[in-house]
Every structure is written in structure tokens, then in C-alpha cells.
Write an enzyme that holds these catalytic residues in place. Structure first.
Site, PDB file in Angstrom:
ATOM      1  N   ARG A 282      61.157  78.823 -37.376  1.00 31.55           N
ATOM      2  CA  ARG A 282      59.695  78.105 -37.974  1.00 31.55           C
ATOM      3  C   ARG A 282      58.580  79.453 -37.557  1.00 31.55           C
ATOM      4  NH1 ARG A 282      61.134  72.402 -36.376  1.00 31.55           N
ATOM      5  NH2 ARG A 282      62.323  71.344 -38.938  1.00 31.55           N
TER       6      ARG A 282
ATOM      7  N   ASP B 218      57.817  69.731 -33.213  1.00 30.03           N
ATOM      8  CA  ASP B 218      57.757  69.411 -34.268  1.00 30.03           C
ATOM      9  C   ASP B 218      56.766  70.343 -35.258  1.00 30.03           C
ATOM     10  OD1 ASP B 218      60.493  69.180 -34.199  1.00 30.03           O
ATOM     11  OD2 ASP B 218      60.536  67.068 -33.553  1.00 30.03           O
TER      12      ASP B 218
ATOM     13  N   GLY C 226      70.622  68.308 -36.403  1.00 25.25           N
ATOM     14  CA  GLY C 226      70.515  69.122 -34.660  1.00 25.25           C
ATOM     15  C   GLY C 226      70.865  67.935 -33.739  1.00 25.25           C
TER      16      GLY C 226
END
Ligand code: S3P
Length: 522
Positions: A349, A318, A97
Site C-alpha cells: 500500500r 487499514d 488474510g
């Protein structure tokens, strides 16, 4: 790919000192800003992961000379803001990304045409968040689904500065606009709801560009020149996060992680783990090439549940998969909020970690923008799916340290192998690197001169290939028949060919067979 974890928990805990691979975000930017600078930029600590190699390959395809030294260091021969050349083919951003979004901004202001694409996961991710503001600057970008998805076709042209307020706190959006701003007339400003990681601003300053940072954004004036600088990439706090949680959840652990980047826009994981009662200490804090760095000392701790929301979210975006493992080992309840962005990462996620935790017997409930997790004493084992997302795979591997039975992780292959290799070495897991297997098939395809559209020839070739791994004193090598091809498969040419080869159905089917053979040989 399936990764069978072998668990080695011991009452001794995890003890010792480690270093982690270089920071991925800073490695991407080292190539981009090094290419746009005047002079030679020497990079030490560059992360040789698939994502960063996508960026490296893209710049090579635009005529930038990048020397890759045998010790992993790079020398980038910068060609200035206007020195890139029109690529003769589509630029493949793989799974990255950061590559596709930052390059959209950079390519919007060039005097040539280019096309950006990526793998099946990247092509599903939202690109409107960069395409829309760039269009406001006068960029001409078209893409699938009315410009919302890759492939993106960019006809570069002169740009106008804007003052843009982003609905999401995203460093990829901010950096894409600032990069376009270097090509615009006037001052470009990006405002964001919470401050996202500021590596672009810091590195631009390191290269001599005047960038103004303020609470919730940054501005840059167009037309400024970048001067080449040496760069030392610190260890990636997002990689260190897995080891931090591992040491915290295994009693009697004491682990020193050396040389980790602790940029405050990235160090939310440290604040969160400390708030959870984790013993996490920063030692020898220093600054390297404009980025704060420290050693991190972590000791096994009884964690407790917390609530995480607001400005903490972009600072640890993250790390949520592995924080959810810490939460599942904590006393009490942990609640994540304001983390809707997790739904548009390499995979959703929130959904992926909810599914993993349920398999492990944890009581968990997902919300649109987060999760509620009840801590427990021990996980059960089972088969979990990483959905091709390395951070889900790594988090599941860390969970195995507190599981009573083995955890089998399916579909770990999004090409991100650096960290899984390191983890498998340290934790004594068996790791099969499907990325290396696809590269080996690509090497064989290249040698045989096979056309990738010729399915029959591909199928026949794959049937003859004997691919397997060997591990000798911690060094893992990959073999094609009786030839060690570990180095041969790591050239930029092979990286390019691999992404095309791995997209062929025949090849994907056949990679499964050598995986089985290789497991038998181990
Ligand atoms: C990155 C920014 C973050 C992060 C990603 C890397 C970067 O994405 O999740 O792994 O290098 O700029 P967003 O900008 O989408 O939040």
C-alpha cells in the site's frame, strides 16, 4: 475492472446522515466464535462482503449450520470447541488474510486434516508469522516456500501453551495464537510491540471465556467453553473513514455517520484527523455487545500536515491509503513512519498510494516504512491503478472530489464490492461490480454443467453470455439475458464455485467484453 469516476463536487458540500456496512473484523469473528460456542448465536449487522463470505463458507464446509435470513441476519448453530468436521475439500479463503490466519490457529488444534488457500494476492502474503508460533505450540503445518505461503496443509493435533512475543503488532497473529490457545494445555500468552485490535479478546469475553488483556498483549487458558450470545455488529470505522475524509476535504460539508464502532484499538483515524485540525466529533457514545459505538459528526475543514508513527500505526493500519489523500489536501507536510506492515497488505500500500498520488500531481516520497506527502490545493485527474486492492480504489475515488479532471481507476476487482456499491450510490459514480459478473458466469457454468478443466467448453459458453447491469431508483441489479439473477448468484454454493470459475483464464478474458457492453447500455 475499470471504474470511471464521475465527480459531483458542489459548493454545498456533502451533507446529511449515512450508515456504513457492518465491521468486517467483527463479522469474521462472529462466525468463528459462534461456530465454536454451545447454542445459537444470532448476528445482526453482519457484513455480507466477499471476505466474510469466505469465512462463512469455510465453516459450512466443516459442518456448521448457518441460517442466512432474508434481512441479512444470521443464526449460527454452534457445535462447541470439538464439534467441527473434517472438510472434504480445500478451504478457499479468497482474498481474506483474517480468514486464513485466524483459521490456521483454530485448525491447528483439531483432530482432523485441512488445507487452506486463497486467491493470487493472498497466496503471496506472509504466513510464517502465524505458522512459526503455531509450530512452537506443536502444530503440524506445511506450506509453500517452507511454510511461509499458502496453500497451508494442517494436520490437527494436541497443542501446548506458549508465551510468545510477536515481532509485529498484528491482530491476525494474536488472534490465531489465542484461538490455538483455546485448544492448548495451560495458559497461552501473546505479547506485541504495540496493542493491535482487540475484537477477539472482547468477543471471547462476551461468549463467557476468561481472557486477560494487558498493555501490549493478552492471555487465555485452554479448554474453556464458549456460550452462544446474540451479537450486534457496529458499522465499520474503516468504511466510515472514506466518508470522514470526503466530508473533511469538501468545503461546507456536514456529515453524520451513524452507529460506527469506535474501539480504541481501531479509532486511530479519529485521533489523526483531529490532530490534522479536522472537525470530527463523537456523539452519543455507547457500548454494544462489548464494543464501543458512537455517531460521528464530520465538518469540512482546512487540514494541516502531521507526523504519524508508533502506537498510532496499528490503530489506523487499514486507513493509511485514505489518510494519505487527507494529507495531500492538507497545508504543509505529512510524514508516516513505522508503517512497514503496509507493504504486506492486500497489496504494497505504500508503493500503490505513492503511484496514485504521483498521477494526481502530488509531491510524495516513499520510505521503507512510510511516506512523506506535501499537501496541495487541487489534484489533476488521470488513470490510476488500484492493484486489485479495494482500499486503494476507494481512496482514489475520494480523491476525485478534489480533482479538476476525472480519475479513472483500473483493476478495482478484488471481490470487495459492498463499499464501492455504497460509494457509487452516494457519490453518483458509475460502478461495475466484476465480482457479481464472475458470480453470474459461475451460475451459467453451473447450469450448463461444464467441467472447469474443459477450457474449450468454458470459452464457448462465455461467448454466448449476455451480462449487464441495470440501475432503477438506486437499486442495481445484474442480468443474464432477460433474467434478473441478482439474488440467484448470492448463495453460498455460488460463492464457492465463483472463486474457482474466476481463476480460469478463459473466463477472465471474457468478463472484459460484457463490461464494455454494460458501459454502453448505462
Ligand atoms: C485484521 C487485522 C489487521 C487488518 C486487517 C483485519 C483483523 O491485519 O489490517 O484488515 O481482522 O484481525 P494485521 O493483523 O495483519 O495487522
Amino acid at each position: 475492472m475499470t471504474l470511471q469516476t464521475k465527480i459531483v463536487t458542489s459548493s454545498q458540500g456533502l451533507r446529511g446522515e449515512i450508515t456504513v456496512p457492518g465491521d468486517k473484523s467483527i463479522s469474521h469473528r462472529s462466525i468463528m466464535f459462534g461456530a465454536l460456542a454451545h447454542g445459537k448465536t444470532h448476528v445482526t449487522g453482519f457484513l455480507q462482503g466477499e471476505d466474510n463470505l469466505s469465512t462463512l463458507n469455510a465453516f459450512q464446509s466443516m459442518g456448521v449450520t448457518i441460517d442466512q435470513h432474508s434481512n441479512g441476519e444470521l443464526t449460527i448453530h454452534g457445535c462447541g470447541l470439538h464439534g467441527l468436521q473434517e472438510p472434504t475439500d480445500v478451504l478457499d479463503c479468497g482474498n481474506s488474510g483474517t480468514t486464513i490466519r485466524l483459521m490456521s490457529g483454530l485448525l491447528a488444534g483439531q483432530s482432523f486434516f485441512s488445507v487452506l488457500t486463497g486467491d493470487q494476492y493472498l497466496r503471496k502474503r506472509p504466513m510464517g508469522r502465524v505458522v512459526n508460533p503455531l509450530a512452537q505450540m506443536g502444530a503440524k503445518i506445511s506450506g509453500r516456500e517452507h511454510g511461509q505461503c499458502a496453500p497451508l496443509a494442517i494436520q490437527g493435533r494436541p497443542l501446548t501453551a506458549i508465551d510468545y512475543t510477536s515481532p509485529v503488532a498484528s491482530a491476525q497473529v494474536k488472534s490465531a495464537i489465542l484461538l490455538a490457545g483455546l485448544y492448548a494445555d495451560g495458559v497461552t500468552t501473546v505479547n506485541e510491540p504495540h496493542l493491535s485490535r482487540d475484537h477477539s479478546e472482547r468477543m471471547l469475553r462476551h461468549f463467557g471465556v476468561e481472557v486477560t488483556s494487558f498493555l501490549g498483549g493478552a492471555s487465555v487458558a485452554g479448554g474453556q467453553t464458549l456460550q452462544a450470545q446474540d451479537l450486534l455488529v457496529p458499522g465499520d470505522i474503516s468504511s466510515a473513514a472514506f466518508f470522514m475524509v470526503a466530508a473533511l476535504i469538501v468545503p461546507n460539508s456536514e456529515l453524520l455517520i451513524r452507529n460506527v464502532g469506535i474501539n480504541p484499538t481501531r479509532s486511530g483515524i479519529i485521533d489523526i484527523l483531529q490532530a490534522m485540525n479536522g472537525s470530527v466529533e463523537l456523539v452519543d457514545q455507547r457500548e454494544v455487545a462489548g464494543e464501543p459505538v458512537a455517531d460521528i459528526l464530520v465538518k469540512g475543514s482546512q487540514l494541516k500536515g502531521v507526523e504519524i508513527s508508533g502506537e498510532f500505526v496499528p490503530r489506523a493500519i487499514d486507513e493509511f491509503p485514505v489518510i494519505s489523500i487527507a494529507a495531500a489536501c492538507a497545508e504543509g507536510t505529512t510524514v508516516f513512519r513505522d508503517a512497514r506492515e503496509l507493504r504486506v497488505k492486500e497489496t504494497d500500500r505504500i508503493a500503490a498510494m505513492e503511484a496514485v498520488l504521483r498521477v494526481l500531481g502530488v509531491s510524495v516520497e516513499s520510505h521503507e516504512d512510510g511516506m512523506t506527502i506535501e499537501g496541495c490545493e487541487q489534484f489533476s485527474g488521470g488513470r490510476v491503478n488500484s492493484c486489485g486492492d479495494h482500499r486503494i480504489a476507494m481512496s482514489s475515488a475520494i480523491a476525485a472530489l478534489r480533482a479538476k479532471d476525472p480519475i479513472t481507476i483500473n483493476d478495482t476487482g478484488a471481490g470487495k464490492s459492498t463499499l464501492s456499491r455504497l460509494l457509487s450510490e452516494r457519490l453518483n459514480y458509475i460502478n461495475i461490480d466484476t465480482g457479481a459478473m464472475y458470480r453470474t458466469v459461475a451460475l451459467a457454468v453451473d447450469r450448463a454443467g461444464i467441467d472447469l478443466n474443459d477450457c474449450c467448453a468454458l470459452d464457448q459458453l462465455c461467448q454466448t453470455l449476455d451480462i449487464y447491469f441495470k440501475r432503477d431508483d438506486k437499486i442495481e441489479t445484474i442480468w443474464l439475458g432477460d433474467e434478473d439473477v441478482s439474488t440467484l448468484i448470492r448463495t453460498p454454493e455460488m460463492s464457492l464455485l465463483t472463486s474457482r470459475v474466476a481463476a480460469c483464464q478463459e473466463v477472465r478474458l471474457h468478463v472484459l467484453q460484457p463490461v464494455k457492453r454494460c458501459v454502453q447500455r448505462c
